[in-house]
Write an enzyme that holds these catalytic residues in place. Structure first.
Site, PDB file in Angstrom:
ATOM      1  N   SER A   8      -2.007  -5.182  -1.631  1.00  0.00           N
ATOM      2  CA  SER A   8      -3.262  -4.851  -2.008  1.00  0.00           C
ATOM      3  C   SER A   8      -3.883  -6.046  -2.821  1.00  0.00           C
ATOM      4  CB  SER A   8      -3.153  -3.579  -3.073  1.00  0.00           C
ATOM      5  OG  SER A   8      -4.297  -3.253  -3.443  1.00  0.00           O
ATOM      6  N   HIS A  31      -4.361  -4.913   2.520  1.00  0.00           N
ATOM      7  CA  HIS A  31      -5.064  -3.725   2.072  1.00  0.00           C
ATOM      8  C   HIS A  31      -6.312  -4.131   0.990  1.00  0.00           C
ATOM      9  CE1 HIS A  31      -4.693   0.383   1.195  1.00  0.00           C
ATOM     10  NE2 HIS A  31      -4.842   0.385  -0.115  1.00  0.00           N
ATOM     11  N   ASP A  33      -8.840  -2.194  -1.289  1.00  0.00           N
ATOM     12  CA  ASP A  33      -9.225  -0.913  -2.048  1.00  0.00           C
ATOM     13  C   ASP A  33     -10.530  -0.840  -2.535  1.00  0.00           C
ATOM     14  OD1 ASP A  33      -6.561   0.471  -2.190  1.00  0.00           O
ATOM     15  OD2 ASP A  33      -5.893  -1.268  -3.270  1.00  0.00           O
ATOM     16  N   MET A  35     -13.527   1.257  -4.034  1.00  0.00           N
ATOM     17  CA  MET A  35     -13.724   2.348  -4.995  1.00  0.00           C
ATOM     18  C   MET A  35     -15.179   2.354  -5.628  1.00  0.00           C
ATOM     19  SD  MET A  35     -10.335   1.922  -7.631  1.00  0.00           S
ATOM     20  CE  MET A  35      -8.758   1.366  -6.855  1.00  0.00           C
ATOM     21  N   HIS A  64      -9.258   0.776   2.337  1.00  0.00           N
ATOM     22  CA  HIS A  64      -8.836   2.419   2.049  1.00  0.00           C
ATOM     23  C   HIS A  64     -10.028   2.567   1.125  1.00  0.00           C
ATOM     24  CE1 HIS A  64      -6.384   4.296  -1.331  1.00  0.00           C
ATOM     25  NE2 HIS A  64      -6.954   5.069  -0.573  1.00  0.00           N
ATOM     26  N   MET A  66     -11.812   4.613  -1.338  1.00  0.00           N
ATOM     27  CA  MET A  66     -11.755   5.642  -2.328  1.00  0.00           C
ATOM     28  C   MET A  66     -13.317   5.778  -3.072  1.00  0.00           C
ATOM     29  SD  MET A  66      -8.213   4.339  -4.082  1.00  0.00           S
ATOM     30  CE  MET A  66      -8.589   2.614  -3.311  1.00  0.00           C
ATOM     31  N   MET A 135      -0.639   9.265  -0.663  1.00  0.00           N
ATOM     32  CA  MET A 135      -0.863   8.326  -2.000  1.00  0.00           C
ATOM     33  C   MET A 135       0.291   8.622  -2.783  1.00  0.00           C
ATOM     34  SD  MET A 135      -3.398   6.369  -1.832  1.00  0.00           S
ATOM     35  CE  MET A 135      -3.458   5.933  -3.681  1.00  0.00           C
ATOM     36  N   ASP A 173       1.209   4.525  -0.661  1.00  0.00           N
ATOM     37  CA  ASP A 173       0.487   3.430  -1.449  1.00  0.00           C
ATOM     38  C   ASP A 173       0.612   3.808  -2.899  1.00  0.00           C
ATOM     39  OD1 ASP A 173      -1.604   1.806  -2.435  1.00  0.00           O
ATOM     40  OD2 ASP A 173      -3.354   2.579  -1.616  1.00  0.00           O
ATOM     41  N   GLY A 174       0.942   2.890  -3.660  1.00  0.00           N
ATOM     42  CA  GLY A 174       0.951   3.146  -5.118  1.00  0.00           C
ATOM     43  C   GLY A 174       2.620   3.338  -5.599  1.00  0.00           C
ATOM     44  N   GLY A 175       2.766   2.062  -6.492  1.00  0.00           N
ATOM     45  CA  GLY A 175       4.158   2.123  -7.002  1.00  0.00           C
ATOM     46  C   GLY A 175       5.206   1.876  -6.168  1.00  0.00           C
ATOM     47  N   SER A 196       0.904  -4.652  -7.449  1.00  0.00           N
ATOM     48  CA  SER A 196       1.485  -5.405  -8.507  1.00  0.00           C
ATOM     49  C   SER A 196       2.873  -5.802  -8.049  1.00  0.00           C
ATOM     50  CB  SER A 196       1.596  -4.501  -9.794  1.00  0.00           C
ATOM     51  OG  SER A 196       1.611  -3.179  -9.508  1.00  0.00           O
TER      52      SER A 196
END
Ligand code: DX5
Ligand code: ZN
Length: 220
Positions: A8, A31, A33, A35, A64, A66, A135, A173-175, A196
């Protein structure tokens, strides 16, 4: 089962996207994002930025969205050449209609579910989508912790995909990092977004580590 690692660029240096994209040359998809500061309390990039990114990278974009009112905005991303366009189930009353429009334009159609959105309503509709994004954090920000409580949704999706034989990609997606990717792969995911954990170190090494962990723990 094929494994896909989609970094991402939310975690990249926004002033140097072209060189940041070169650092993730071993990624499968990029990816992106989007938003809108309404659907989520954060603002990132819009259509002109995504269209330009697609021009400077040979990699397919995994967009993605959002944002509120994806019925209004999502087709534009498909028209700009995005490989895949994923909108949120919570933001539209007509997921199937929107997915059909995206497919007609030539993009893969994805549907995303927030952590608290149940998956049951979508299990019988899987043939309408190319990807389901479960998510694993509340959408809006990078750098959050993986929510293992979302894994039962993946297990249900994987069971349904196996039962029907459909080619639907199951994305998380996430963490996602070297540890949590194993949990998600075991639960049935095959497509992994990581922000990250990829950009904080040496991206090529991080991508290789994530891929190896996912392959070791993937279903078949
Ligand atoms: C969050 C975004 C994610 C984000 C993931 O709303 O959808 O794609 O970039 O970032 P990490 O991998 O840092 O959790
Ligand atoms: Zn995302």
């Amino acid at each position: 089962m094929s494994i896909r690692i989609n970094p991402s660029i939310l975690a990249a240096d926004f002033a140097n996207f072209e060189s940041e994209l070169q650092r993730i040359a071993s990624a499968d998809y990029i990816h992106v994002d989007v938003m809108d500061n309404h659907f989520v309390p954060n603002l990132t990039f819009g259509l002109p930025m995504v269209a330009r990114l697609q021009e400077v990278t040979p990699k397919p974009l995994d967009v993605h969205l959002m944002l509120d009112n994806p019925d209004r905005w999502a087709p534009g991303y498909a028209e700009a050449g995005a490989f895949s366009v994923t909108f949120h189930a919570e933001a539209t009353g007509d997921s199937v209609g929107l997915a059909r429009r995206l497919r007609d334009i030539g993009a893969r159609a994805g549907i995303a579910l927030k952590p608290s959105t149940p998956v049951e309503d979508y299990l019988e509709l899987l043939d309408e989508f190319d990807q389901v994004l479960v998510m694993t954090v509340e959408p809006g920000f990078g750098g959050q912790s993986f929510m293992e409580s979302t894994m039962p949704k993946l297990a249900l999706l994987r069971e349904q995909v196996s039962k029907t034989g459909l080619d639907v990609w199951l994305q998380v997606d996430g963490g996602i990092n070297e540890t949590t990717i194993a949990i998600a792969a075991e639960a049935g995911a095959d497509t992994f977004v990581a922000g990250s954990s990829v950009f904080r170190g040496e991206p090529a090494e991080q991508i290789a580590l994530l891929r190896a962990a996912a392959e070791t723990h993937s279903h078949d």
